[in-house]
Design a protein around this motif. Structure first.
Motif, PDB file in Angstrom:
ATOM      1  N   PHE A 189       9.626  37.478  -0.298  1.00  0.00           N
ATOM      2  CA  PHE A 189      10.574  38.682   0.067  1.00  0.00           C
ATOM      3  C   PHE A 189      11.737  38.730  -0.855  1.00  0.00           C
ATOM      4  O   PHE A 189      12.145  39.853  -0.956  1.00  0.00           O
ATOM      5  N   VAL A 190      12.155  37.373  -1.234  1.00  0.00           N
ATOM      6  CA  VAL A 190      13.285  37.681  -2.236  1.00  0.00           C
ATOM      7  C   VAL A 190      12.813  38.229  -3.514  1.00  0.00           C
ATOM      8  O   VAL A 190      13.622  38.921  -3.684  1.00  0.00           O
ATOM      9  N   ASP A 191      11.905  38.046  -4.076  1.00  0.00           N
ATOM     10  CA  ASP A 191      11.365  38.802  -5.101  1.00  0.00           C
ATOM     11  C   ASP A 191      10.971  39.977  -5.167  1.00  0.00           C
ATOM     12  O   ASP A 191      11.572  40.932  -5.759  1.00  0.00           O
ATOM     13  N   LEU A 192      10.632  40.483  -3.901  1.00  0.00           N
ATOM     14  CA  LEU A 192      10.305  41.936  -3.497  1.00  0.00           C
ATOM     15  C   LEU A 192      11.715  42.641  -3.411  1.00  0.00           C
ATOM     16  O   LEU A 192      12.105  43.427  -4.086  1.00  0.00           O
TER      17      LEU A 192
ATOM     18  N   LEU B 252       5.733  28.783   4.522  1.00  0.00           N
ATOM     19  CA  LEU B 252       6.584  29.610   4.813  1.00  0.00           C
ATOM     20  C   LEU B 252       7.507  29.866   3.710  1.00  0.00           C
ATOM     21  O   LEU B 252       8.123  30.838   3.662  1.00  0.00           O
ATOM     22  N   TRP B 253       7.628  28.753   2.745  1.00  0.00           N
ATOM     23  CA  TRP B 253       8.349  28.810   1.651  1.00  0.00           C
ATOM     24  C   TRP B 253       7.932  30.089   0.918  1.00  0.00           C
ATOM     25  O   TRP B 253       8.961  30.542   0.142  1.00  0.00           O
TER      26      TRP B 253
ATOM     27  N   GLN C 147       2.040  19.811   8.579  1.00  0.00           N
ATOM     28  CA  GLN C 147       3.184  20.026   8.169  1.00  0.00           C
ATOM     29  C   GLN C 147       3.782  20.627   6.801  1.00  0.00           C
ATOM     30  O   GLN C 147       4.512  21.371   6.536  1.00  0.00           O
ATOM     31  N   LYS C 148       3.044  19.950   5.990  1.00  0.00           N
ATOM     32  CA  LYS C 148       3.616  20.190   4.574  1.00  0.00           C
ATOM     33  C   LYS C 148       2.705  21.639   4.221  1.00  0.00           C
ATOM     34  O   LYS C 148       3.611  22.175   3.498  1.00  0.00           O
ATOM     35  N   GLU C 149       1.607  22.016   4.670  1.00  0.00           N
ATOM     36  CA  GLU C 149       1.107  23.191   4.472  1.00  0.00           C
ATOM     37  C   GLU C 149       1.903  24.181   4.979  1.00  0.00           C
ATOM     38  O   GLU C 149       2.162  25.425   4.472  1.00  0.00           O
ATOM     39  N   LEU C 150       2.271  24.123   6.195  1.00  0.00           N
ATOM     40  CA  LEU C 150       2.968  25.039   7.047  1.00  0.00           C
ATOM     41  C   LEU C 150       4.266  25.482   6.279  1.00  0.00           C
ATOM     42  O   LEU C 150       4.664  26.533   6.154  1.00  0.00           O
ATOM     43  N   LEU C 151       5.066  24.572   5.919  1.00  0.00           N
ATOM     44  CA  LEU C 151       6.278  24.504   5.471  1.00  0.00           C
ATOM     45  C   LEU C 151       6.069  25.265   4.123  1.00  0.00           C
ATOM     46  O   LEU C 151       7.136  26.064   3.589  1.00  0.00           O
TER      47      LEU C 151
END
Length: 107
Positions: free
Chosen positions: A57-60, A50-51, A43-47
């Motif tokens: 995307f925000v940086d881009l 995704l983060w 769960q930690k790895e997936l989250l």
């Protein structure tokens, strides 16, 4: 009468102390993964993954300027990609006419 003490995760950030990113992600979003039968580490790895994708995307979005090309020597720009992906007008040949919706094809 017992006094209710809020748990540290429900205290304002200034009183609860800082949480690391994984802890914040787990606290806020792990409940969405309950049906996936993942371990806590998964769960930690997936989250976290995704983060990182969202941050990229925000940086881009903040770093791309109109007219920027995809790379050195490229004649294709980010504007070209966005114009391809974000169609303003749908071509008429892609829409079914209301006159032909219920008609069968003729051999």
């Amino acid at each position: 009468m017992t006094k209710h003490h809020p748990s540290p995760t429900h205290l304002p950030a200034s009183r609860a102390g800082p949480l690391d990113q994984d802890a914040r992600l787990m606290r806020d979003y792990a409940h969405h993964l309950s049906d996936m039968e993942l371990t806590e580490d998964q769960q930690k790895e997936l989250l976290s993954t995704l983060w990182r994708i969202m941050v990229a995307f925000v940086d881009l979005g903040f770093s791309v300027k109109a007219g920027d090309k995809l790379g050195d020597g490229s004649d294709i720009g980010f504007d070209d990609v966005l114009n391809y992906l974000c169609i303003d007008d749908t071509a008429p040949e892609t829409l079914a006419s209301s006159k032909t919706i219920n008609k069968k094809e003729q051999p």
